[in-house]
Design a protein around this motif. Structure first.
Motif, PDB file in Angstrom:
ATOM      1  N   LEU A 208      44.065  18.021  57.525  1.00 31.16           N
ATOM      2  CA  LEU A 208      44.852  16.955  58.158  1.00 31.16           C
ATOM      3  C   LEU A 208      46.220  16.866  57.636  1.00 31.16           C
ATOM      4  O   LEU A 208      47.305  16.727  58.453  1.00 31.16           O
ATOM      5  CB  LEU A 208      44.035  15.634  58.321  1.00 31.16           C
ATOM      6  N   LEU A 209      46.409  16.500  56.406  1.00 27.64           N
ATOM      7  CA  LEU A 209      47.851  16.437  55.699  1.00 27.64           C
ATOM      8  C   LEU A 209      48.789  17.465  55.949  1.00 27.64           C
ATOM      9  O   LEU A 209      49.630  17.546  56.133  1.00 27.64           O
ATOM     10  CB  LEU A 209      47.650  15.985  54.329  1.00 27.64           C
ATOM     11  N   ARG A 210      47.842  18.776  55.802  1.00 30.03           N
ATOM     12  CA  ARG A 210      48.601  20.069  55.850  1.00 30.03           C
ATOM     13  C   ARG A 210      48.939  20.568  57.582  1.00 30.03           C
ATOM     14  O   ARG A 210      49.994  20.934  57.843  1.00 30.03           O
ATOM     15  CB  ARG A 210      47.895  21.294  55.442  1.00 30.03           C
ATOM     16  N   TYR A 211      47.920  20.518  58.337  1.00 28.77           N
ATOM     17  CA  TYR A 211      48.019  21.435  59.767  1.00 28.77           C
ATOM     18  C   TYR A 211      48.317  20.275  60.845  1.00 28.77           C
ATOM     19  O   TYR A 211      48.795  20.721  61.604  1.00 28.77           O
ATOM     20  CB  TYR A 211      46.984  22.040  59.668  1.00 28.77           C
ATOM     21  N   VAL A 212      47.853  19.002  60.686  1.00 26.23           N
ATOM     22  CA  VAL A 212      48.145  17.899  61.799  1.00 26.23           C
ATOM     23  C   VAL A 212      49.446  17.219  61.304  1.00 26.23           C
ATOM     24  O   VAL A 212      50.165  16.968  62.275  1.00 26.23           O
ATOM     25  CB  VAL A 212      47.028  17.274  61.829  1.00 26.23           C
ATOM     26  N   LEU A 213      49.573  16.497  60.184  1.00 28.56           N
ATOM     27  CA  LEU A 213      50.412  15.669  60.057  1.00 28.56           C
ATOM     28  C   LEU A 213      51.750  16.334  59.363  1.00 28.56           C
ATOM     29  O   LEU A 213      52.922  15.929  59.341  1.00 28.56           O
ATOM     30  CB  LEU A 213      50.083  14.586  59.044  1.00 28.56           C
ATOM     31  N   GLY A 214      51.388  17.433  58.871  1.00 27.05           N
ATOM     32  CA  GLY A 214      52.654  18.260  58.246  1.00 27.05           C
ATOM     33  C   GLY A 214      53.114  17.690  56.823  1.00 27.05           C
ATOM     34  O   GLY A 214      54.404  17.647  56.539  1.00 27.05           O
ATOM     35  N   SER A 215      52.514  16.834  56.459  1.00 23.76           N
ATOM     36  CA  SER A 215      52.936  16.201  55.269  1.00 23.76           C
ATOM     37  C   SER A 215      53.145  17.039  53.943  1.00 23.76           C
ATOM     38  O   SER A 215      53.571  16.435  53.016  1.00 23.76           O
ATOM     39  CB  SER A 215      52.235  14.877  54.910  1.00 23.76           C
ATOM     40  N   ILE A 216      52.176  18.077  53.642  1.00 21.50           N
ATOM     41  CA  ILE A 216      52.142  18.841  52.569  1.00 21.50           C
ATOM     42  C   ILE A 216      52.263  20.424  53.175  1.00 21.50           C
ATOM     43  O   ILE A 216      52.131  20.578  54.213  1.00 21.50           O
ATOM     44  CB  ILE A 216      50.880  18.998  51.659  1.00 21.50           C
ATOM     45  N   GLU A 217      52.983  21.178  52.335  1.00 22.47           N
ATOM     46  CA  GLU A 217      53.110  22.392  52.698  1.00 22.47           C
ATOM     47  C   GLU A 217      52.479  23.790  51.866  1.00 22.47           C
ATOM     48  O   GLU A 217      51.985  24.484  52.081  1.00 22.47           O
ATOM     49  CB  GLU A 217      54.759  22.905  52.453  1.00 22.47           C
ATOM     50  N   GLY A 218      52.565  23.287  50.509  1.00 25.27           N
ATOM     51  CA  GLY A 218      51.826  24.096  49.597  1.00 25.27           C
ATOM     52  C   GLY A 218      50.888  23.892  48.727  1.00 25.27           C
ATOM     53  O   GLY A 218      50.475  22.677  48.853  1.00 25.27           O
ATOM     54  N   ASN A 219      50.176  24.659  48.054  1.00 23.18           N
ATOM     55  CA  ASN A 219      48.897  24.144  47.177  1.00 23.18           C
ATOM     56  C   ASN A 219      48.051  23.457  47.817  1.00 23.18           C
ATOM     57  O   ASN A 219      47.339  22.687  47.538  1.00 23.18           O
ATOM     58  CB  ASN A 219      49.541  23.529  46.071  1.00 23.18           C
ATOM     59  N   PHE A 220      47.511  24.095  49.001  1.00 27.60           N
ATOM     60  CA  PHE A 220      46.488  23.463  49.618  1.00 27.60           C
ATOM     61  C   PHE A 220      45.207  23.323  48.948  1.00 27.60           C
ATOM     62  O   PHE A 220      44.416  21.943  48.894  1.00 27.60           O
ATOM     63  CB  PHE A 220      46.172  24.226  50.940  1.00 27.60           C
ATOM     64  N   TRP A 221      44.682  24.273  48.229  1.00 29.86           N
ATOM     65  CA  TRP A 221      43.624  24.116  47.552  1.00 29.86           C
ATOM     66  C   TRP A 221      43.492  23.081  46.228  1.00 29.86           C
ATOM     67  O   TRP A 221      42.694  22.696  46.024  1.00 29.86           O
ATOM     68  CB  TRP A 221      42.925  25.403  47.078  1.00 29.86           C
ATOM     69  N   GLY A 222      44.677  23.186  45.630  1.00 33.16           N
ATOM     70  CA  GLY A 222      44.940  22.156  44.725  1.00 33.16           C
ATOM     71  C   GLY A 222      44.677  20.789  45.324  1.00 33.16           C
ATOM     72  O   GLY A 222      44.274  19.823  44.629  1.00 33.16           O
ATOM     73  N   VAL A 223      45.351  20.630  46.378  1.00 32.00           N
ATOM     74  CA  VAL A 223      45.406  19.076  47.230  1.00 32.00           C
ATOM     75  C   VAL A 223      43.855  18.742  47.316  1.00 32.00           C
ATOM     76  O   VAL A 223      43.317  17.833  47.114  1.00 32.00           O
ATOM     77  CB  VAL A 223      46.176  19.004  48.027  1.00 32.00           C
ATOM     78  N   ALA A 224      43.331  19.868  48.003  1.00 30.70           N
ATOM     79  CA  ALA A 224      41.847  19.520  48.360  1.00 30.70           C
ATOM     80  C   ALA A 224      41.014  19.452  47.313  1.00 30.70           C
ATOM     81  O   ALA A 224      39.993  18.490  47.222  1.00 30.70           O
ATOM     82  CB  ALA A 224      41.277  20.751  49.244  1.00 30.70           C
TER      83      ALA A 224
END
Length: 338
Positions: A208-224
């Motif tokens: 949601l933060l990456r693809y809906v809200l656009g609040s993050i751009e990189g390191n998706f798996w680190g964030v997850a």
């Protein structure tokens, strides 16, 4: 004639000592009013009394060490900043990227540069910009600003991460409550379900933060992964309380999470912007550690996350210990009942 031979309708029930309905309704209203007041205070008090205190920032260059900068900062924002001096601009940049400081001012041969990191805290970055511009106007010298952890173009104010505070708290709270109430004695089934849910919820919030809200751009798996650890820490501890102490344990854990952990997480601002002492306390709770880990993984490739990971691991371990104790107790009770 015996009592048993009397018609059923002639028997008299024992007198009830229950208070009148009006008294009970009044009690419910008063209790709810107190609860609402406590919730309002828990959420509003940190915001109402927030101010910067000892925010760690850096300064680099020969002019920085003269003490003039500290005097100027004290004039513009008394007690707001804790300054660390660095030998050069590159050292200051490394400190910001490692999350040792939130930003700073570099005095170089090409002029003064204000270095900020919005990803670490938009509120602190804005504060530094205001103070830096005030100092520049006072000195009559231009000030160049550079953001080392800029927000995304889709979420320039970083509102998405700030808004994730309550969903993160609820994602660690609600599954434990539901599992304890639905699965009465299946302790290890609860544990497995809580672990699976933490992984699913962590990935969902990151998506949601990456693809809906656009609040993050990189390191998706680190964030997850960071969110999963945070939800495991909060969820397993509450699940342990519920497994061992039942509804009373759930109530205590939920109250602590909602009234203490959530408002003191610092995700919407920064721990140093909360009332003195309370921000530091929040970092030892699952929500505060999760907030720090989230910003570290989202904007700094995990830098500055060591303490947060250690805190969350301890909460998750404590919850697991409580669950083991509950499972052992339940096993003994079952064997004794046979």
């Amino acid at each position: 004639m015996t009592t048993e031979s009397l018609p059923r309708h002639t028997r008299h029930a024992a007198p009830s000592h229950e208070p009148p309905a009006a008294v009970r309704a009044t009690g419910v209203v008063l209790v709810l009013a107190v609860v609402v007041a406590i919730v309002a205070i828990a959420f509003a008090l940190p915001a109402a009394h927030s101010r910067p205190h000892d925010v760690p920032i850096g300064a680099a260059g020969p002019q920085a060490a003269s003490g003039q900068l500290a005097d100027l900062l004290e004039q513009h924002a008394p007690g707001a900043f804790d300054i660390t001096y660095y030998p050069g601009e590159e050292a200051l940049r490394d400190a910001i990227r490692n999350r040792d400081v939130y930003g700073g001012i570099s005095f170089g041969p090409d002029g003064r540069t204000l270095l900020i990191a919005t990803g670490a805290s938009p509120a602190v970055a804005q504060l530094l910009s205001q103070v830096g511009n005030g100092i520049a106007q006072h000195a009559g010298v231009p000030l160049r600003t550079e953001d080392l952890a800029p927000p995304t173009a889709e979420d320039p104010r970083g509102a998405g991460l700030a808004a994730a505070t309550l969903p993160i708290t609820l994602a660690g709270l609600l599954p434990a409550v539901a599992l304890v109430l639905v699965l009465k004695r299946e302790v290890w089934t609860r544990f497995a379900a809580a672990v699976v849910f933490a992984g699913l919820a962590g990935g969902t919030i990151a998506a949601l933060l990456r693809y809906v809200l656009g609040s993050i751009e990189g390191n998706f798996w680190g964030v997850a992964g960071g969110l999963t650890l945070g939800l495991l820490a909060a969820g397993l501890f509450l699940l342990g309380l519920g497994s061992l102490f039942g509804r009373a344990g759930l109530a205590v854990g939920a109250v602590l999470a909602l009234l203490l952990g959530n408002p003191l997480s610092g995700l919407a601002s920064a721990p140093e912007l909360l009332p003195s002492g309370w921000g530091a306390l929040g970092q030892w709770l699952p929500q505060g550690a999760t907030a720090t880990l989230l910003r570290s993984t989202a904007f700094f490739d995990g830098a500055g996350a060591t303490m947060a990971i250690a805190v969350l691991a301890c909460w998750a371990l404590a919850g697991t210990v409580l669950i083991v104790i509950a499972a052992t107790r339940n096993g003994k009770e079952l064997r004794a009942a046979r």
